[in-house]
Design a protein around this motif. Structure first.
Motif, short mmCIF file in Angstrom:
data_model
loop_
_atom_site.label_atom_id
_atom_site.label_comp_id
_atom_site.label_asym_id
_atom_site.label_seq_id
_atom_site.Cartn_x
_atom_site.Cartn_y
_atom_site.Cartn_z
N TYR A 1 0.85 -1.19 0.00
CA TYR A 1 0.00 0.00 0.00
C TYR A 1 0.88 1.24 0.00
CZ TYR A 1 -3.57 -3.28 1.69
OH TYR A 1 -4.43 -4.34 1.83
N LEU B 1 -5.52 2.25 11.43
CA LEU B 1 -5.43 0.81 11.21
C LEU B 1 -5.02 0.10 12.49
CD1 LEU B 1 -5.45 -1.72 9.44
CD2 LEU B 1 -3.10 -1.19 8.80
N ASN C 1 -11.40 -3.65 3.50
CA ASN C 1 -10.98 -2.29 3.14
C ASN C 1 -12.15 -1.44 2.64
OD1 ASN C 1 -8.32 -2.72 3.87
ND2 ASN C 1 -7.63 -3.11 1.79
N THR C 2 -13.11 -2.06 1.96
CA THR C 2 -14.25 -1.30 1.46
C THR C 2 -15.25 -0.95 2.55
OG1 THR C 2 -15.59 -3.24 0.86
CG2 THR C 2 -14.09 -2.36 -0.83
N VAL D 1 -7.26 3.37 3.47
CA VAL D 1 -6.58 2.87 2.28
C VAL D 1 -7.01 3.73 1.10
CG1 VAL D 1 -6.20 0.89 0.79
CG2 VAL D 1 -6.48 0.54 3.22
N LYS E 1 -6.02 0.84 -4.14
CA LYS E 1 -5.86 -0.62 -4.06
C LYS E 1 -4.38 -0.95 -3.96
CE LYS E 1 -10.03 -1.97 -6.46
NZ LYS E 1 -10.61 -2.81 -7.48
#
Length: 97
Positions: free
Chosen positions: A8, A19, A71-72, A79, A82
């Motif tokens: 990332y 996170l 992540n979505t 993030v 992608k």
């Protein structure tokens, strides 16, 4: 064994801290991956890289799917793009004795 690495870029310190506040959620998610063996998250100058090792490719494929879904559903600032994903057979694997 198989490993998958997700790189990332552009992860800000604030996003990384966010996170870390979800560490238990991430651990719970990854631990339920079929064939799960090991997980590492590495903070890098460019962002972060996660490494998941499973007994087979199906496990690493599933971990990539689970992480993408997670992540979505979580803070959008976490993030920004992608990850670049690389996967393959883990041919040498050892740990400290």
């Amino acid at each position: 064994m198989y490993a998958t690495m997700r790189q990332y870029a552009g992860i800000t310190p604030a996003a990384f801290d966010t996170l870390m506040s979800h560490r238990a959620d991430v651990e719970k998610l990854i631990r339920k991956t079929p064939g799960f063996l090991q997980y590492d998250l590495v903070r890098t100058p460019e962002g972060m890289t996660s490494v998941t090792v499973c007994t087979d490719q199906a496990g690493t494929d599933e971990s990539n799917r689970q992480v993408a879904e997670w992540n979505t559903k979580n803070p959008p600032a976490l993030v920004s793009a992608k990850p670049t994903t690389t996967a393959g057979e883990d041919v040498i694997h050892f740990t400290a004795s």
